[in-house]
Design a protein around this motif. Structure first.
Motif, PDB file in Angstrom:
ATOM      1  N   SER A 101       0.846  -1.190   0.000  1.00 60.22           N
ATOM      2  CA  SER A 101       0.000   0.000   0.000  1.00 60.22           C
ATOM      3  C   SER A 101       0.885   1.243   0.000  1.00 60.22           C
ATOM      4  CB  SER A 101      -0.909   0.014   1.220  1.00 60.22           C
ATOM      5  OG  SER A 101      -1.825  -1.062   1.170  1.00 60.22           O
ATOM      6  N   SER A 102       0.339   2.347  -0.518  1.00 62.70           N
ATOM      7  CA  SER A 102       1.082   3.604  -0.587  1.00 62.70           C
ATOM      8  C   SER A 102       0.567   4.589   0.453  1.00 62.70           C
ATOM      9  CB  SER A 102       0.954   4.228  -1.987  1.00 62.70           C
ATOM     10  OG  SER A 102       1.595   3.408  -2.954  1.00 62.70           O
ATOM     11  N   TYR A 103       1.492   5.363   1.013  1.00 59.49           N
ATOM     12  CA  TYR A 103       1.173   6.360   2.029  1.00 59.49           C
ATOM     13  C   TYR A 103       2.040   7.587   1.789  1.00 59.49           C
ATOM     14  CZ  TYR A 103      -0.564   2.137   4.315  1.00 59.49           C
ATOM     15  OH  TYR A 103      -1.217   0.970   4.577  1.00 59.49           O
ATOM     16  N   ARG A 104       1.570   8.710   2.278  1.00 58.28           N
ATOM     17  CA  ARG A 104       2.426   9.892   2.301  1.00 58.28           C
ATOM     18  C   ARG A 104       3.187   9.865   3.625  1.00 58.28           C
ATOM     19  NH1 ARG A 104       3.015  14.231  -0.591  1.00 58.28           N
ATOM     20  NH2 ARG A 104       1.092  13.859  -1.732  1.00 58.28           N
ATOM     21  N   PHE A 105       4.479   9.587   3.543  1.00 60.51           N
ATOM     22  CA  PHE A 105       5.312   9.493   4.739  1.00 60.51           C
ATOM     23  C   PHE A 105       6.010  10.826   4.992  1.00 60.51           C
ATOM     24  CE2 PHE A 105       5.109   4.962   3.575  1.00 60.51           C
ATOM     25  CZ  PHE A 105       4.783   4.410   4.810  1.00 60.51           C
ATOM     26  N   PHE A 106       6.038  11.205   6.248  1.00 68.18           N
ATOM     27  CA  PHE A 106       6.746  12.409   6.684  1.00 68.18           C
ATOM     28  C   PHE A 106       8.006  11.943   7.417  1.00 68.18           C
ATOM     29  CE2 PHE A 106       2.386  13.376   6.063  1.00 68.18           C
ATOM     30  CZ  PHE A 106       2.332  14.693   5.612  1.00 68.18           C
ATOM     31  N   TYR A 107       9.164  12.458   7.024  1.00 69.66           N
ATOM     32  CA  TYR A 107      10.416  11.850   7.481  1.00 69.66           C
ATOM     33  C   TYR A 107      11.551  12.870   7.562  1.00 69.66           C
ATOM     34  CZ  TYR A 107      11.484  12.159   2.525  1.00 69.66           C
ATOM     35  OH  TYR A 107      11.695  12.643   1.252  1.00 69.66           O
ATOM     36  N   ARG A 108      12.571  12.483   8.297  1.00 72.77           N
ATOM     37  CA  ARG A 108      13.852  13.188   8.318  1.00 72.77           C
ATOM     38  C   ARG A 108      14.904  12.283   7.694  1.00 72.77           C
ATOM     39  NH1 ARG A 108      15.583  13.308  13.198  1.00 72.77           N
ATOM     40  NH2 ARG A 108      13.887  12.152  14.215  1.00 72.77           N
ATOM     41  N   LEU A 109      15.933  12.897   7.126  1.00 71.72           N
ATOM     42  CA  LEU A 109      17.002  12.126   6.493  1.00 71.72           C
ATOM     43  C   LEU A 109      18.083  11.790   7.510  1.00 71.72           C
ATOM     44  CD1 LEU A 109      17.507  13.965   3.070  1.00 71.72           C
ATOM     45  CD2 LEU A 109      16.275  11.831   3.501  1.00 71.72           C
ATOM     46  N   ALA A 110      18.598  10.576   7.408  1.00 72.99           N
ATOM     47  CA  ALA A 110      19.696  10.147   8.279  1.00 72.99           C
ATOM     48  C   ALA A 110      20.618   9.228   7.487  1.00 72.99           C
ATOM     49  CB  ALA A 110      19.159   9.437   9.514  1.00 72.99           C
ATOM     50  N   ILE A 111      21.789   9.006   8.046  1.00 74.42           N
ATOM     51  CA  ILE A 111      22.764   8.106   7.430  1.00 74.42           C
ATOM     52  C   ILE A 111      23.035   6.963   8.388  1.00 74.42           C
ATOM     53  CG2 ILE A 111      25.102   7.865   6.518  1.00 74.42           C
ATOM     54  CD1 ILE A 111      25.005  10.845   5.828  1.00 74.42           C
ATOM     55  N   ASN A 112      22.871   5.750   7.919  1.00 75.88           N
ATOM     56  CA  ASN A 112      23.137   4.562   8.719  1.00 75.88           C
ATOM     57  C   ASN A 112      24.491   3.984   8.313  1.00 75.88           C
ATOM     58  OD1 ASN A 112      22.466   2.503  10.627  1.00 75.88           O
ATOM     59  ND2 ASN A 112      21.993   1.137   8.916  1.00 75.88           N
ATOM     60  N   THR A 113      25.348   3.744   9.289  1.00 74.52           N
ATOM     61  CA  THR A 113      26.662   3.172   9.018  1.00 74.52           C
ATOM     62  C   THR A 113      26.751   1.802   9.659  1.00 74.52           C
ATOM     63  OG1 THR A 113      27.665   5.378   8.988  1.00 74.52           O
ATOM     64  CG2 THR A 113      29.150   3.506   9.236  1.00 74.52           C
ATOM     65  N   TYR A 114      27.048   0.797   8.857  1.00 75.55           N
ATOM     66  CA  TYR A 114      27.165  -0.569   9.361  1.00 75.55           C
ATOM     67  C   TYR A 114      28.301  -1.271   8.628  1.00 75.55           C
ATOM     68  CZ  TYR A 114      25.923  -5.333  10.737  1.00 75.55           C
ATOM     69  OH  TYR A 114      25.954  -6.613  11.244  1.00 75.55           O
ATOM     70  N   LEU A 115      29.275  -1.741   9.410  1.00 72.51           N
ATOM     71  CA  LEU A 115      30.449  -2.423   8.868  1.00 72.51           C
ATOM     72  C   LEU A 115      31.132  -1.588   7.795  1.00 72.51           C
ATOM     73  CD1 LEU A 115      29.082  -6.097   8.609  1.00 72.51           C
ATOM     74  CD2 LEU A 115      30.508  -5.096  10.408  1.00 72.51           C
ATOM     75  N   GLY A 116      31.178  -0.274   8.055  1.00 75.33           N
ATOM     76  CA  GLY A 116      31.875   0.627   7.150  1.00 75.33           C
ATOM     77  C   GLY A 116      31.062   1.070   5.947  1.00 75.33           C
ATOM     78  N   GLU A 117      29.857   0.512   5.766  1.00 75.34           N
ATOM     79  CA  GLU A 117      29.016   0.888   4.623  1.00 75.34           C
ATOM     80  C   GLU A 117      27.971   1.905   5.078  1.00 75.34           C
ATOM     81  OE1 GLU A 117      26.007  -1.099   1.292  1.00 75.34           O
ATOM     82  OE2 GLU A 117      27.091  -2.365   2.721  1.00 75.34           O
ATOM     83  N   ARG A 118      27.853   2.995   4.333  1.00 74.98           N
ATOM     84  CA  ARG A 118      26.917   4.060   4.673  1.00 74.98           C
ATOM     85  C   ARG A 118      25.726   4.029   3.722  1.00 74.98           C
ATOM     86  NH1 ARG A 118      28.913   8.989   3.757  1.00 74.98           N
ATOM     87  NH2 ARG A 118      28.297  10.068   5.671  1.00 74.98           N
ATOM     88  N   THR A 119      24.518   4.040   4.303  1.00 74.88           N
ATOM     89  CA  THR A 119      23.305   4.012   3.499  1.00 74.88           C
ATOM     90  C   THR A 119      22.337   5.086   3.987  1.00 74.88           C
ATOM     91  OG1 THR A 119      22.331   2.337   4.956  1.00 74.88           O
ATOM     92  CG2 THR A 119      23.490   1.547   2.984  1.00 74.88           C
ATOM     93  N   LEU A 120      21.491   5.537   3.078  1.00 71.69           N
ATOM     94  CA  LEU A 120      20.474   6.522   3.429  1.00 71.69           C
ATOM     95  C   LEU A 120      19.371   5.850   4.237  1.00 71.69           C
ATOM     96  CD1 LEU A 120      19.489   9.486   2.976  1.00 71.69           C
ATOM     97  CD2 LEU A 120      18.147   8.586   1.057  1.00 71.69           C
ATOM     98  N   ASN A 121      18.898   6.543   5.262  1.00 71.22           N
ATOM     99  CA  ASN A 121      17.823   6.020   6.087  1.00 71.22           C
ATOM    100  C   ASN A 121      16.777   7.111   6.303  1.00 71.22           C
ATOM    101  OD1 ASN A 121      16.771   3.798   7.437  1.00 71.22           O
ATOM    102  ND2 ASN A 121      17.597   4.412   9.410  1.00 71.22           N
ATOM    103  N   LEU A 122      15.514   6.772   6.193  1.00 74.05           N
ATOM    104  CA  LEU A 122      14.435   7.715   6.448  1.00 74.05           C
ATOM    105  C   LEU A 122      13.915   7.488   7.861  1.00 74.05           C
ATOM    106  CD1 LEU A 122      12.373   7.454   3.112  1.00 74.05           C
ATOM    107  CD2 LEU A 122      14.506   8.679   3.563  1.00 74.05           C
ATOM    108  N   LEU A 123      13.948   8.536   8.680  1.00 71.49           N
ATOM    109  CA  LEU A 123      13.410   8.456  10.034  1.00 71.49           C
ATOM    110  C   LEU A 123      11.973   8.962   9.999  1.00 71.49           C
ATOM    111  CD1 LEU A 123      16.439   9.833  12.096  1.00 71.49           C
ATOM    112  CD2 LEU A 123      15.956   7.477  11.392  1.00 71.49           C
ATOM    113  N   LEU A 124      11.027   8.035  10.082  1.00 65.94           N
ATOM    114  CA  LEU A 124       9.615   8.369   9.889  1.00 65.94           C
ATOM    115  C   LEU A 124       9.023   8.990  11.149  1.00 65.94           C
ATOM    116  CD1 LEU A 124       8.467   5.131   8.034  1.00 65.94           C
ATOM    117  CD2 LEU A 124       9.324   7.259   7.046  1.00 65.94           C
ATOM    118  N   GLU A 125       8.141   9.961  10.933  1.00 64.67           N
ATOM    119  CA  GLU A 125       7.466  10.614  12.049  1.00 64.67           C
ATOM    120  C   GLU A 125       5.948  10.515  11.933  1.00 64.67           C
ATOM    121  OE1 GLU A 125       8.806  14.518  12.861  1.00 64.67           O
ATOM    122  OE2 GLU A 125      10.885  13.911  13.143  1.00 64.67           O
ATOM    123  N   TYR A 126       5.430  10.575  10.721  1.00 63.59           N
ATOM    124  CA  TYR A 126       3.985  10.526  10.500  1.00 63.59           C
ATOM    125  C   TYR A 126       3.718   9.829   9.181  1.00 63.59           C
ATOM    126  CZ  TYR A 126       4.435  14.558  13.654  1.00 63.59           C
ATOM    127  OH  TYR A 126       4.793  15.396  14.679  1.00 63.59           O
TER     128      TYR A 126
END
Length: 543
Positions: A506-531
């Motif tokens: 299903s599709s939703y309008r997500f409200f989010y902040r941008l963050a960077i997740n680092t794991y084992l030296g690899e950095r990926t974009l992560n969305l921190l959802l609020e609503y």
């Protein structure tokens, strides 16, 4: 962003200490006590602002030549808040006996405590940032930007910021009079000023952001006191990439936990020691307190939800909760959680002795909680004592008066507009595919000074749920898709309702902040959802 005047954080642009009301007579008095090497006892507070303010006072006064310094932090469970008569008596038992009581992050409401100190022939110097009452303590030596007639334009400065400014003024006087043979650099105190300012959730006006900017720069260069370095280590936070968010959510809670669960003197010891081993040991104690706090908090939250489910709280504009087994040190956090869930002011009470209860409240924008309590106290006489700010306040009253208090405070708030209780979602709009990148997240991270009244940008996009998984029964981990790519997302403390309504495919309008997740030296974009809102019906799933 870099060209905006609001991101130019020059130390020369900081407000001047001489704008503070009473600063000259307070500095005169401090110089007098320096000449005599009087014994000064710093009276702190049991939160992060109070602990860092105590540490700044001790470290700063030592740097300026004061040799006889002690400190005393009230125990939340034994002495209560601020400079009370009990704390005065405790200070008189300290060896050596103090000549001066210097309050940090408290004192403006300590009428009885100051009177008791004066009777014992103690000088009292108050530095505070809380709102004053109708009557001030009986001492001419009060520094508080909230005083009537004070021209210091940053009314958002916190307790550690106030005492830092007093130290700046004192240094200036000692240098101009030739007492100091060489300049004293006060910059090493900015790590503590930064931690206290962020932790106290004061509005981040230009002056506060300037202090935080330079504090973060020093911290990232490794220029931190042993205590903050140890706290960052136990929180698994790297100083080189430290952010304001790290301090607010990973470091400060561990320091605050000492005052919530035991005694903030442990936290102050951590912040004033230069012994790395001792700091490591004390920071581990603080981390253990925080783990205990989390367990107590989760239990109280579940009990609060059960109480709310049984009460007709929808008919009340102020949510007031009490349980005979609740922990005083955690009621403020619980009030914040319930306020966020209901979008109503919330006051949570816990037992305080045999017949009294102590409360901690949190408010919503547009409802000044301290003024609201002032009105109830004046008209009903139900409240023993209270204090605080627009958004947070504390109080105490007799348990037998709780029902009358609930009626009185809800009666007072009936005059407010209903719009204040209607939650809203503020967003900076959708990001294009080429903006939903690590580069954008890094740009926001590099800026890094987000907080109360200067919130981190929140974006919104319509995305389809590809996968969902619940972590630790409260955090919702999602894999989201658009026509242009896939994104990892997490919704911390996702409500049960939202967990049920968010469906795969299903599709939703997500409200989010941008963050960077680092794991084992690899950095990926992560969305921190609020609503999230249901796209088809434009109805809010979680607010």
């Amino acid at each position: 962003m870099r060209s905006c005047q609001y991101t130019h954080y020059q130390l020369n642009d900081l407000l001047r200490p001489d704008q503070l009301l009473n600063i000259d007579i307070v500095i005169d008095r401090l110089v007098h006590h320096r000449e005599r090497q009087s014994v000064i006892c710093i009276i702190g507070d049991y939160d992060c602002d109070g602990a860092t303010a105590t540490a700044v006072a001790i470290r700063g006064l030592k740097m300026l030549g004061f040799q006889q310094l002690t400190y005393l932090v009230p125990n939340r469970f034994k002495s209560g808040y601020g400079l009370s008569p009990d704390i005065v008596q405790q200070s008189l038992a300290v060896d050596p006996r103090p000549d001066v009581l210097l309050t940090v992050d408290n004192g403006i409401s300590s009428i009885d405590g100051v009177a008791c100190a004066r009777q014992a022939n103690l000088d009292v110097i108050i530095t505070d940032h809380h709102l004053p009452g109708r009557t001030l303590p009986d001492t001419p030596y009060i520094i508080n930007p909230q005083l009537a007639g004070d021209t210091f334009s940053s009314k958002a400065i916190c307790g550690v910021g106030v005492v830092f400014y007093v130290l700046l003024a004192l240094r200036g006087r000692l240098m101009s009079s030739g007492v100091l043979s060489a300049p004293v650099n006060m910059m090493p105190l900015l790590d503590l000023v930064t931690l206290g300012t962020i932790a106290d959730c004061v509005p981040l006006d230009q002056n506060n952001r300037t202090l935080i900017h330079h504090g973060l720069q020093r911290l990232r260069r490794g220029q931190a006191c042993a205590g903050i370095r140890a706290l960052c280590n136990v929180a698994r936070v790297r100083l080189s990439s430290l952010t304001a968010v790290d301090l607010a959510f990973r470091v400060a809670p561990k320091l605050n936990a000492a005052g919530r669960m035991d005694d903030m003197s442990i936290g102050v010891r951590c912040l004033i020691t230069d012994d790395a081993r001792l700091a490591d040991s004390l920071s581990q104690q603080l981390a253990d307190f925080n783990s205990e706090r989390l367990q107590v908090q989760d239990s109280m939250h579940q009990q609060a939800l059960a109480i709310i489910g049984k009460q007709p709280l929808r008919e009340r504009s102020v949510v007031v909760l009490y349980h005979p087994e609740w922990h005083q040190g955690v009621i403020g956090i619980l009030a914040s959680r319930i306020k966020e869930a209901t979008h109503k002011p919330c006051i949570v009470f816990a037992p305080d002795g045999d017949s009294n209860i102590k409360g901690s409240g949190r408010s919503v924008e547009g409802i000044h909680l301290r003024d609201l309590l002032d009105s109830v106290a004046t008209q009903t006489g139900l409240i023993h004592k209270f204090g605080g700010h627009a958004m947070a306040a504390g109080l105490s009253l007799a348990h037998e008066n709780l029902d009358a208090f609930i009626t009185a405070i809800n009666s007072q708030i009936d005059t407010y507009s209903a719009a204040l209780f209607t939650p809203s979602i503020q967003t900076d709009g959708p990001l294009s595919p080429n903006e939903m990148t690590i580069a954008t997240a890094e740009a926001l991270l590099d800026y890094g000074i987000w907080g109360h009244s200067y919130p981190e940008p929140v974006f919104d996009n319509v995305l389809r749920v590809q996968h969902k998984r619940l972590l630790k029964d409260k955090h919702l981990k999602l894999r989201l898709m658009s026509d242009h790519g896939c994104y990892d997302a997490i919704w911390f403390f996702c409500s049960d309702e939202a967990q049920r309504l968010i469906d795969v495919n299903s599709s939703y309008r997500f409200f989010y902040r941008l963050a960077i997740n680092t794991y084992l030296g690899e950095r990926t974009l992560n969305l921190l959802l609020e609503y999230a809102t249901v796209v088809a019906e434009c109805e809010a799933v979680e607010i």
